[in-house]
Design a protein around this motif. Structure first.
Motif, PDB file in Angstrom:
ATOM      1  N   UNK A 191      14.918  -9.159 -29.941  1.00 40.23           N
ATOM      2  CA  UNK A 191      14.947  -7.613 -29.552  1.00 40.23           C
ATOM      3  C   UNK A 191      15.547  -7.608 -27.842  1.00 40.23           C
ATOM      4  N   UNK A 192      16.143  -6.231 -27.495  1.00 39.03           N
ATOM      5  CA  UNK A 192      16.560  -6.549 -25.928  1.00 39.03           C
ATOM      6  C   UNK A 192      15.643  -6.616 -24.119  1.00 39.03           C
ATOM      7  N   UNK A 193      15.694  -7.148 -23.939  1.00 40.06           N
ATOM      8  CA  UNK A 193      15.092  -7.203 -22.929  1.00 40.06           C
ATOM      9  C   UNK A 193      13.942  -5.540 -22.743  1.00 40.06           C
ATOM     10  N   UNK A 194      12.943  -5.733 -22.291  1.00 42.57           N
ATOM     11  CA  UNK A 194      12.066  -4.460 -22.406  1.00 42.57           C
ATOM     12  C   UNK A 194      12.673  -3.437 -21.329  1.00 42.57           C
ATOM     13  N   UNK A 195      12.474  -2.340 -21.253  1.00 45.36           N
ATOM     14  CA  UNK A 195      13.142  -1.852 -20.000  1.00 45.36           C
ATOM     15  C   UNK A 195      12.344  -0.764 -18.925  1.00 45.36           C
ATOM     16  N   UNK A 196      12.660  -0.688 -17.773  1.00 44.20           N
ATOM     17  CA  UNK A 196      12.134   0.457 -17.039  1.00 44.20           C
ATOM     18  C   UNK A 196      12.524   2.106 -17.135  1.00 44.20           C
ATOM     19  N   UNK A 197      13.452   2.137 -17.208  1.00 42.08           N
ATOM     20  CA  UNK A 197      13.974   3.668 -17.554  1.00 42.08           C
ATOM     21  C   UNK A 197      14.421   4.021 -18.889  1.00 42.08           C
ATOM     22  N   UNK A 198      14.199   5.281 -19.145  1.00 37.93           N
ATOM     23  CA  UNK A 198      15.302   6.355 -20.326  1.00 37.93           C
ATOM     24  C   UNK A 198      15.948   7.500 -19.345  1.00 37.93           C
ATOM     25  N   UNK A 199      17.260   7.013 -19.546  1.00 34.77           N
ATOM     26  CA  UNK A 199      18.087   8.371 -19.070  1.00 34.77           C
ATOM     27  C   UNK A 199      18.987   8.540 -20.547  1.00 34.77           C
ATOM     28  N   UNK A 200      19.110  10.198 -20.233  1.00 30.43           N
ATOM     29  CA  UNK A 200      19.479  10.705 -20.855  1.00 30.43           C
ATOM     30  C   UNK A 200      20.419  11.696 -20.409  1.00 30.43           C
ATOM     31  N   UNK A 201      21.849  11.985 -21.044  1.00 33.77           N
ATOM     32  CA  UNK A 201      22.681  13.216 -20.868  1.00 33.77           C
ATOM     33  C   UNK A 201      22.132  14.655 -21.968  1.00 33.77           C
ATOM     34  N   UNK A 202      21.804  15.532 -21.227  1.00 32.93           N
ATOM     35  CA  UNK A 202      21.545  16.628 -22.491  1.00 32.93           C
ATOM     36  C   UNK A 202      22.884  16.811 -23.137  1.00 32.93           C
ATOM     37  N   UNK A 203      23.062  17.699 -24.539  1.00 36.41           N
ATOM     38  CA  UNK A 203      24.139  17.811 -25.149  1.00 36.41           C
ATOM     39  C   UNK A 203      24.781  18.552 -23.817  1.00 36.41           C
ATOM     40  N   UNK A 204      26.358  18.178 -23.512  1.00 37.44           N
ATOM     41  CA  UNK A 204      26.921  18.807 -23.098  1.00 37.44           C
ATOM     42  C   UNK A 204      27.386  19.090 -21.193  1.00 37.44           C
ATOM     43  N   UNK A 205      26.153  17.938 -20.649  1.00 36.22           N
ATOM     44  CA  UNK A 205      26.567  17.848 -19.401  1.00 36.22           C
ATOM     45  C   UNK A 205      26.497  16.255 -19.418  1.00 36.22           C
TER      46      UNK A 205
END
Length: 234
Positions: A191-205
């Motif tokens: 498994x990947x190392x544990x992350x601290x933040x979820x980052x999202x680009x909304x569609x079209x942005x």
């Protein structure tokens, strides 16, 4: 009694050449005056040829430019200015503006496990005062505590309730996208190392929204996928 006449050495009478020829001096003076008068008649004031001077005076001159009523030369009226060819702003899906990041809130909710996969509900909620539309797949990545990306961005899938059409969000409503990864233990514990933040680009942005609440998400088996947005939770 006979008389003899005295002659000069040339055998002529005294009295001058005119008298000897039998013509008085007055005749020669009149003739000279007539010749001079004729010569003056044939000469112009500057001594040039009279015919040439007359021809020059008879030559037509260029007509003077006729002024306008205002005393200045007339100018053509300016042409009408060109109309602007700049296009108007392009219409958004359904005639409603696309949702922007400053009017969206991101959250992630665990949605159970099925067979060898774990599912999460990614929600983008309209926090603005006007309706807006979302269309397509969001861009999703994980970051560590230092802001460095963990693993690779999520690949696209067709999981979830989205059918590829635009989702219209009234204020307070959320669009849903399904995030999927492999369950722990299914992939030999890689498994990947544990992350601290979820980052999202909304569609079209090109701007992002983030959340620190990952709802237990940890990517395993190098399997990290996201589906298109839909109008309901999976």
């Amino acid at each position: 009694m006979s008389h003899t006449h005295r002659r000069d050495g040339h055998g002529r009478r005294r009295g001058g050449p005119d008298q000897a020829r039998g013509r008085p001096r007055g005749v020669w003076g009149a003739a000279l005056a007539l010749a001079c008068a004729a010569a003056l008649t044939a000469c112009g004031p500057d001594g040039g040829d009279a015919d040439a001077a007359g021809a020059a005076s008879d030559a037509p001159t260029s007509p003077a430019a006729t002024p306008t009523g205002t005393g200045t030369p007339a100018e053509p009226a300016p042409s009408s200015p060109p109309t602007s060819a700049a296009p108007s702003a392009s219409a958004k899906p359904g005639g409603i503006a696309r949702c922007e990041t400053d009017g969206l809130a991101l959250s992630l909710v665990a949605n159970g496990q099925e067979m060898n996969s774990k599912y999460f509900d990614l929600r983008l909620t309209n926090t603005g005062s006007e309706p807006c539309d979302l269309l397509g797949h969001p861009g999703v990545s994980l970051l560590d505590a230092g802001g460095k990306r963990v693993g690779e961005p999520a690949t696209r899938s067709q999981d979830g309730t989205g059918d590829g059409g635009a989702v219209r969000l009234r204020p307070g409503q959320a669009a849903h996208a399904t995030v999927k990864t492999a369950g722990e233990g299914v992939t030999d514990g890689r498994c990947w190392p544990e992350a601290a933040t979820l980052l999202v680009y909304p569609p079209g942005s090109r701007q992002t929204v983030t959340t620190a609440d990952l709802a237990g998400l940890r990517v395993c088996g190098d399997s990290f996928q996201v589906g298109p947005v839909g109008d309901r939770a999976p």
